[in-house]
Design a protein around this motif. Sequence first.
Motif, PDB file in Angstrom:
ATOM      1  N   LEU A  21       0.825  -1.213   0.000  1.00 24.47           N
ATOM      2  CA  LEU A  21       0.000   0.000   0.000  1.00 24.47           C
ATOM      3  C   LEU A  21       0.856   1.259   0.000  1.00 24.47           C
ATOM      4  CD1 LEU A  21      -2.721  -1.064   2.607  1.00 24.47           C
ATOM      5  CD2 LEU A  21      -3.011  -0.886   0.128  1.00 24.47           C
ATOM      6  N   ASN A  22       2.123   1.119   0.438  1.00 22.63           N
ATOM      7  CA  ASN A  22       3.025   2.272   0.430  1.00 22.63           C
ATOM      8  C   ASN A  22       3.210   2.836  -0.974  1.00 22.63           C
ATOM      9  OD1 ASN A  22       3.679   2.216   3.232  1.00 22.63           O
ATOM     10  ND2 ASN A  22       5.009   0.464   2.859  1.00 22.63           N
ATOM     11  N   PHE A  23       3.045   1.997  -1.988  1.00 29.40           N
ATOM     12  CA  PHE A  23       3.262   2.439  -3.358  1.00 29.40           C
ATOM     13  C   PHE A  23       2.123   3.333  -3.851  1.00 29.40           C
ATOM     14  CE2 PHE A  23       6.129  -0.994  -2.804  1.00 29.40           C
ATOM     15  CZ  PHE A  23       7.178  -0.780  -3.669  1.00 29.40           C
ATOM     16  N   LEU A  24       1.055   3.404  -3.076  1.00 29.90           N
ATOM     17  CA  LEU A  24      -0.032   4.325  -3.405  1.00 29.90           C
ATOM     18  C   LEU A  24       0.211   5.710  -2.818  1.00 29.90           C
ATOM     19  CD1 LEU A  24      -3.171   2.053  -2.830  1.00 29.90           C
ATOM     20  CD2 LEU A  24      -2.202   2.767  -5.024  1.00 29.90           C
ATOM     21  N   SER A  25       1.172   5.838  -1.910  1.00 26.79           N
ATOM     22  CA  SER A  25       1.398   7.104  -1.211  1.00 26.79           C
ATOM     23  C   SER A  25       1.544   8.305  -2.142  1.00 26.79           C
ATOM     24  CB  SER A  25       2.630   6.995  -0.303  1.00 26.79           C
ATOM     25  OG  SER A  25       2.435   6.016   0.695  1.00 26.79           O
ATOM     26  N   PRO A  26       2.353   8.210  -3.225  1.00 20.79           N
ATOM     27  CA  PRO A  26       2.511   9.388  -4.089  1.00 20.79           C
ATOM     28  C   PRO A  26       1.214   9.854  -4.743  1.00 20.79           C
ATOM     29  CG  PRO A  26       4.253   7.789  -4.502  1.00 20.79           C
ATOM     30  CD  PRO A  26       3.238   7.106  -3.645  1.00 20.79           C
ATOM     31  N   TYR A  27       0.242   8.952  -4.837  1.00 22.89           N
ATOM     32  CA  TYR A  27      -1.022   9.312  -5.473  1.00 22.89           C
ATOM     33  C   TYR A  27      -2.047   9.833  -4.462  1.00 22.89           C
ATOM     34  CZ  TYR A  27       1.196   6.274  -8.923  1.00 22.89           C
ATOM     35  OH  TYR A  27       2.089   5.699  -9.793  1.00 22.89           O
ATOM     36  N   LEU A  28      -1.670   9.885  -3.189  1.00 19.86           N
ATOM     37  CA  LEU A  28      -2.609  10.273  -2.129  1.00 19.86           C
ATOM     38  C   LEU A  28      -2.210  11.568  -1.431  1.00 19.86           C
ATOM     39  CD1 LEU A  28      -3.029   6.742  -0.461  1.00 19.86           C
ATOM     40  CD2 LEU A  28      -4.573   7.828  -2.110  1.00 19.86           C
ATOM     41  N   MET A  29      -1.174  12.238  -1.922  1.00 18.58           N
ATOM     42  CA  MET A  29      -0.631  13.408  -1.233  1.00 18.58           C
ATOM     43  C   MET A  29      -1.422  14.676  -1.475  1.00 18.58           C
ATOM     44  SD  MET A  29       3.477  12.978  -1.594  1.00 18.58           S
ATOM     45  CE  MET A  29       3.439  13.361  -3.355  1.00 18.58           C
ATOM     46  N   GLY A  30      -2.242  14.708  -2.526  1.00 23.12           N
ATOM     47  CA  GLY A  30      -3.000  15.908  -2.832  1.00 23.12           C
ATOM     48  C   GLY A  30      -2.096  17.090  -3.132  1.00 23.12           C
ATOM     49  N   ASP A  31      -2.348  18.211  -2.479  1.00 24.31           N
ATOM     50  CA  ASP A  31      -1.553  19.423  -2.699  1.00 24.31           C
ATOM     51  C   ASP A  31      -0.263  19.442  -1.882  1.00 24.31           C
ATOM     52  OD1 ASP A  31      -3.544  20.343  -4.383  1.00 24.31           O
ATOM     53  OD2 ASP A  31      -4.613  21.380  -2.768  1.00 24.31           O
ATOM     54  N   PHE A  32      -0.065  18.439  -1.058  1.00 22.82           N
ATOM     55  CA  PHE A  32       1.097  18.416  -0.176  1.00 22.82           C
ATOM     56  C   PHE A  32       2.258  17.671  -0.831  1.00 22.82           C
ATOM     57  CE2 PHE A  32      -2.591  19.119   2.418  1.00 22.82           C
ATOM     58  CZ  PHE A  32      -2.176  20.057   3.343  1.00 22.82           C
ATOM     59  N   GLY A  33       3.440  17.755  -0.226  1.00 23.88           N
ATOM     60  CA  GLY A  33       4.629  17.136  -0.778  1.00 23.88           C
ATOM     61  C   GLY A  33       4.993  15.841  -0.066  1.00 23.88           C
ATOM     62  N   THR A  34       6.072  15.224  -0.553  1.00 23.55           N
ATOM     63  CA  THR A  34       6.519  13.949  -0.002  1.00 23.55           C
ATOM     64  C   THR A  34       6.859  14.061   1.478  1.00 23.55           C
ATOM     65  OG1 THR A  34       7.421  13.334  -2.165  1.00 23.55           O
ATOM     66  CG2 THR A  34       8.207  12.102  -0.241  1.00 23.55           C
ATOM     67  N   PHE A  35       7.629  15.081   1.848  1.00 26.62           N
ATOM     68  CA  PHE A  35       8.054  15.217   3.243  1.00 26.62           C
ATOM     69  C   PHE A  35       6.861  15.514   4.161  1.00 26.62           C
ATOM     70  CE2 PHE A  35      11.971  16.031   0.898  1.00 26.62           C
ATOM     71  CZ  PHE A  35      12.863  15.239   1.594  1.00 26.62           C
ATOM     72  N   ASP A  36       5.897  16.276   3.668  1.00 32.73           N
ATOM     73  CA  ASP A  36       4.695  16.552   4.460  1.00 32.73           C
ATOM     74  C   ASP A  36       3.950  15.252   4.762  1.00 32.73           C
ATOM     75  OD1 ASP A  36       4.371  19.769   3.989  1.00 32.73           O
ATOM     76  OD2 ASP A  36       5.066  18.753   2.189  1.00 32.73           O
ATOM     77  N   PHE A  37       3.772  14.448   3.723  1.00 32.98           N
ATOM     78  CA  PHE A  37       2.996  13.218   3.865  1.00 32.98           C
ATOM     79  C   PHE A  37       3.702  12.233   4.791  1.00 32.98           C
ATOM     80  CE2 PHE A  37       1.150   9.165   2.541  1.00 32.98           C
ATOM     81  CZ  PHE A  37      -0.194   9.491   2.457  1.00 32.98           C
ATOM     82  N   ILE A  38       5.022  12.075   4.601  1.00 31.05           N
ATOM     83  CA  ILE A  38       5.775  11.150   5.444  1.00 31.05           C
ATOM     84  C   ILE A  38       5.759  11.609   6.902  1.00 31.05           C
ATOM     85  CG2 ILE A  38       8.102  10.274   5.929  1.00 31.05           C
ATOM     86  CD1 ILE A  38       8.594  10.218   2.931  1.00 31.05           C
ATOM     87  N   ALA A 233      -6.676  11.597   6.205  1.00 29.28           N
ATOM     88  CA  ALA A 233      -7.279  10.264   6.290  1.00 29.28           C
ATOM     89  C   ALA A 233      -6.371   9.217   5.646  1.00 29.28           C
ATOM     90  CB  ALA A 233      -8.646  10.265   5.605  1.00 29.28           C
ATOM     91  N   ALA A 234      -5.784   9.549   4.486  1.00 32.12           N
ATOM     92  CA  ALA A 234      -4.907   8.601   3.798  1.00 32.12           C
ATOM     93  C   ALA A 234      -3.656   8.321   4.614  1.00 32.12           C
ATOM     94  CB  ALA A 234      -4.529   9.151   2.426  1.00 32.12           C
ATOM     95  N   ALA A 235      -3.042   9.376   5.165  1.00 27.88           N
ATOM     96  CA  ALA A 235      -1.824   9.195   5.963  1.00 27.88           C
ATOM     97  C   ALA A 235      -2.115   8.383   7.221  1.00 27.88           C
ATOM     98  CB  ALA A 235      -1.236  10.556   6.339  1.00 27.88           C
ATOM     99  N   SER A 236      -3.254   8.643   7.855  1.00 20.76           N
ATOM    100  CA  SER A 236      -3.611   7.910   9.073  1.00 20.76           C
ATOM    101  C   SER A 236      -3.916   6.451   8.759  1.00 20.76           C
ATOM    102  CB  SER A 236      -4.833   8.564   9.737  1.00 20.76           C
ATOM    103  OG  SER A 236      -4.555   9.902  10.100  1.00 20.76           O
ATOM    104  N   ALA A 237      -4.602   6.201   7.637  1.00 23.46           N
ATOM    105  CA  ALA A 237      -4.910   4.820   7.256  1.00 23.46           C
ATOM    106  C   ALA A 237      -3.635   4.038   6.961  1.00 23.46           C
ATOM    107  CB  ALA A 237      -5.835   4.818   6.035  1.00 23.46           C
ATOM    108  N   LEU A 238      -2.705   4.656   6.233  1.00 22.27           N
ATOM    109  CA  LEU A 238      -1.442   3.981   5.948  1.00 22.27           C
ATOM    110  C   LEU A 238      -0.633   3.770   7.224  1.00 22.27           C
ATOM    111  CD1 LEU A 238      -0.343   5.688   2.609  1.00 22.27           C
ATOM    112  CD2 LEU A 238      -1.087   3.329   2.941  1.00 22.27           C
ATOM    113  N   ALA A 239      -0.702   4.719   8.151  1.00 25.84           N
ATOM    114  CA  ALA A 239      -0.001   4.564   9.421  1.00 25.84           C
ATOM    115  C   ALA A 239      -0.515   3.343  10.168  1.00 25.84           C
ATOM    116  CB  ALA A 239      -0.154   5.822  10.267  1.00 25.84           C
ATOM    117  N   CYS A 240      -1.833   3.173  10.179  1.00 33.70           N
ATOM    118  CA  CYS A 240      -2.430   2.051  10.910  1.00 33.70           C
ATOM    119  C   CYS A 240      -2.202   0.714  10.213  1.00 33.70           C
ATOM    120  CB  CYS A 240      -3.934   2.285  11.081  1.00 33.70           C
ATOM    121  SG  CYS A 240      -4.359   3.690  12.136  1.00 33.70           S
ATOM    122  N   ILE A 241      -2.413   0.687   8.897  1.00 30.28           N
ATOM    123  CA  ILE A 241      -2.383  -0.591   8.174  1.00 30.28           C
ATOM    124  C   ILE A 241      -0.969  -0.937   7.696  1.00 30.28           C
ATOM    125  CG2 ILE A 241      -3.286  -1.860   6.194  1.00 30.28           C
ATOM    126  CD1 ILE A 241      -5.761  -0.042   6.332  1.00 30.28           C
TER     127      ILE A 241
END
Length: 319
Positions: A21-38, A233-241
């Motif tokens: 699921l980590n490979f979906l991260s770049p498609y879930l960032m919206g207006d934010f950047g990589t460092f923000d999402f991580i 929501a995407a960042a929290s879901a990836l954090a949990c799963i």
Amino acid sequence: MSKSYAIGVAAALFATFSWALNFLSPYLMGDFGTFDFITLRFIVSGAIGLAMLRLYRQGLARLNGRAMVTAALLGVVGYTLYIGCVMGSVLNGGAIIAPAFLSAAPIMVALIGNLIEPTVSWRALCVPVLLAVLGLVATNYGAFAGVLDGDLSTYLQAVGYAVGATLSWLIFSLLNQVLLTRLPYISSGLWTGLMMVGAGLSVVLFVPFGLTFNLYSAPDVQWRLDNTLPVLAAASALACIASVGGAWAWNFASQRLPMALSGQLISVETLFAAAFGLIAEQRLPTGLETLGIIALLSGASIAVRVMAQHQRAGASVRA
């Protein structure tokens, strides 16, 4: 196959699914950047890790400071660094390059694992290893061919990130398995909590550095409910799963499976990662990509059968 062994295999497969699921991260960032999402993701992971440490606080008394620090550093290498490299590769090279290079990890883990912990004969591992090599060549060929139609510098960045992801995962998986073997009494939940706290602490400590060098996009983003809530929501879901769930499942499996087998099972992540990436890119895999994925999965399946047969034979001898 014993119940413990079967549960270990199931846990390892769940871990590979959640990590993909980590490979979906770049498609879930919206207006934010990589460092923000991580950063957001691992602050959530770290908070969950603290809750887990409280839950398993009695087990902390059995660990020395060195073991705790090591677990925290494994969280940095196997999660913060690994996921950062995965996102960098996907953003620069698309859905296939990172899984293709990561498919080399099972080959190395199987070989190194059987050297450290001899479990089966090398002849028995020849077929799965050869299939893994075939899968690596096939998937990489498609990636290399794509360079002719793209930007070489961008592609090289993608390759660099993919190599970084592979190395960080190798270091994490090998050291983690060795340490869990030496600490059989440790709870997988406690070990996971320590990892998540380490990953969360690393992003918090990185914030001043990131702000100094303008690595974050958040200060320039117009914060609205419609563009922040989905990312949160995407960042929290990836954090949990993908973070907590994947780490917990992998630690659980590592305490029940030999290193050579767990190294082969991780190849299943290639299938999940490629599938998620291709869905996000809305395209089908090429013929060579399909051939490579089938070869990798076949190698993992054969390895599972070989290790299961070896365990049954060993149990018969002990009986």
